[in-house]
Design an enzyme around this catalytic site. Structure first.
Site, short mmCIF file in Angstrom:
data_model
loop_
_atom_site.label_atom_id
_atom_site.label_comp_id
_atom_site.label_asym_id
_atom_site.label_seq_id
_atom_site.Cartn_x
_atom_site.Cartn_y
_atom_site.Cartn_z
N PRO A 76 -18.51 7.80 26.24
CG PRO A 76 -18.47 10.01 27.00
CD PRO A 76 -17.67 9.00 26.19
CB CYS A 77 -23.09 4.69 27.00
SG CYS A 77 -23.81 5.02 28.64
CD GLN A 78 -24.13 9.66 29.07
OE1 GLN A 78 -23.25 9.49 28.24
NE2 GLN A 78 -23.89 9.87 30.35
#
Length: 407
Positions: A76-78
């Site tokens: 996940p890139c957040q």
């Protein structure tokens, strides 16, 4: 190239999301044997479009149930993304270490990693060290580069970090297939290649959107406009953004967002200005990067409305029969977080072709190339991270790699 369900070209997709990566790899000839994600709407979307080989779970050694030729995924890139506030110590950042550790444990012949460009400078480069340190120690030969998806046929300027690695062999990095237009510096690169598709070409053939969901195809319906948004949109010419509107019509958060990117070395108000906020897109160029907020920020080039969910999916190269599940907000997030399926197909086909050619054995644990930018300059933090990577791991730099940058 196509394979039967008994194909030995097997892949496990970690952090699979809606399935853009799996879809592209399947089109390239890979057989998905397992996909894992913890998000309910992602798993429901994946299962209804790609099959039952998906597990809703937190990713760990206990949930990876089989071996495969390739392990692929994008943690996940957040925690890294400049589209949201970055937070050092974000728990999602440590999933890069989980991803690398699982590859080191199961030792597939190849891996594929995808993430946002903010991954490069997150926590001063700590996440790059997590990835490279673990996988180089496990014997992988690795390329890590920042690319623009528009150079791989995606109708969108989408800067992403791609890492590929081979265990016991040395992969080459997939070459771009087209040149991009409409971004500073992009039009100078790979000009010997044919132009990539524009936004108008990507949206061609869609009917007029419905006024209410679900739309035909699914997701092709208009978002109702408030009176102030209708006023804003009506004033925007092609290519204009919120900065071109009178001050009274700008979002209250607009100026605050302009100053949030100072600490991590990405552009400040003196290096690129405030974020665009609303933007009327250009039809003759690739779209700007699709995010979860695109359907509330990206204005159709010719109509006074925002893009529909389906138009965002088209720009992420999902086919029209690929249906998304969850609320409209969840669907938009799934699309914005996805790997464009066409990008996955190009990279996946390249890896599979090399593996099927029975590549020669090669010693492992080598960084074959590290190219964090094609620009002539770097931000101070990216320069520090680049120096750190070359000091720790070596690796060819842009000047060492023969690329047709400005032909």
């Amino acid at each position: 190239m196509s394979f039967s369900v008994s194909s030995p070209a097997t892949v496990i997709d970690l952090f699979c999301g809606a399935g853009g990566l799996s879809l592209g790899l399947r089109h390239a000839g890979w057989r998905i044997v397992q996909a894992i994600d913890s998000d309910r709407s992602a798993v429901e979307t994946y299962r209804n479009n790609l099959g039952d080989d998906v597990v809703q779970a937190e990713i760990s050694a206990k949930t990876v149930l089989c071996d495969s030729l390739l392990i692929a995924g994008g943690p996940p890139c957040q925690g890294f993304s400049s589209a949201g506030l970055r937070k050092n110590g974000d728990g999602r950042n440590s999933l890069v270490k989980v991803f690398a550790t699982l590859i080191a444990r199961y030792q597939p012949r190849a891996f594929l990693f995808e993430n946002v460009e903010g991954f490069l400078t997150a926590e001063g480069g700590a996440r790059i060290v997590d990835l490279l340190g673990t996988l180089l120690s496990a014997g992988y030969n690795i390329h890590l580069r920042k690319i623009n998806a528009a150079n791989y046929g995606v109708p969108q300027h989408r800067k992403r970090v791609i890492a590929i690695g081979g265990l016991g062999w040395q992969p080459t990095f997939p070459e771009p297939i087209c040149h991009a237009r409409g971004m500073p510096g992009a039009s100078r690169s790979f000009r010997h290649l044919p132009p990539g598709p524009s936004l108008a070409e990507a949206l061609r053939g869609l009917p007029k959107p419905s006024k209410e969901p679900p739309g035909v195809p699914q997701g092709h319906f208009e978002t109702p406009l408030s009176s102030v948004d209708a006023d804003r949109i009506s004033r925007l010419e092609i290519g204009q953004t919120m900065r071109d509107l009178p001050g009274a019509l700008r979002h209250k958060s607009y100026q605050r967002r302009a100053y949030r990117r100072v600490m991590d070395g990405t552009p400040t108000d003196k290096r690129g200005g405030a974020p665009a906020g609303l933007r009327r897109l250009r039809p003759d160029e690739p779209c700007k990067a699709i995010t979860g907020a695109a359907r509330n920020e990206f204005v159709h080039p010719l109509k006074d409305r925002f893009l529909t969910i389906r138009e965002c999916a088209r720009l992420q190269t999902f086919p029209d029969d690929f249906e998304f599940f969850g609320s409209s907000t969840e669907q938009s997030t799934l699309i914005g977080n996805a790997v464009p399926s066409l990008l996955a197909e190009v990279v996946g086909a390249h890896l599979l072709k090399e593996l099927l050619a029975e590549p020669a054995r090669a010693d492992g644990g080598k960084l074959l190339s590290f190219i964090p930018t094609m620009a002539e300059g770097m931000s101070p933090i990216l320069a520090r991270v680049t120096q750190q990577v070359h000091t720790l791991f070596g690796g060819a730099s842009p000047s060492d790699v023969q690329l047709p940058l400005w032909v």
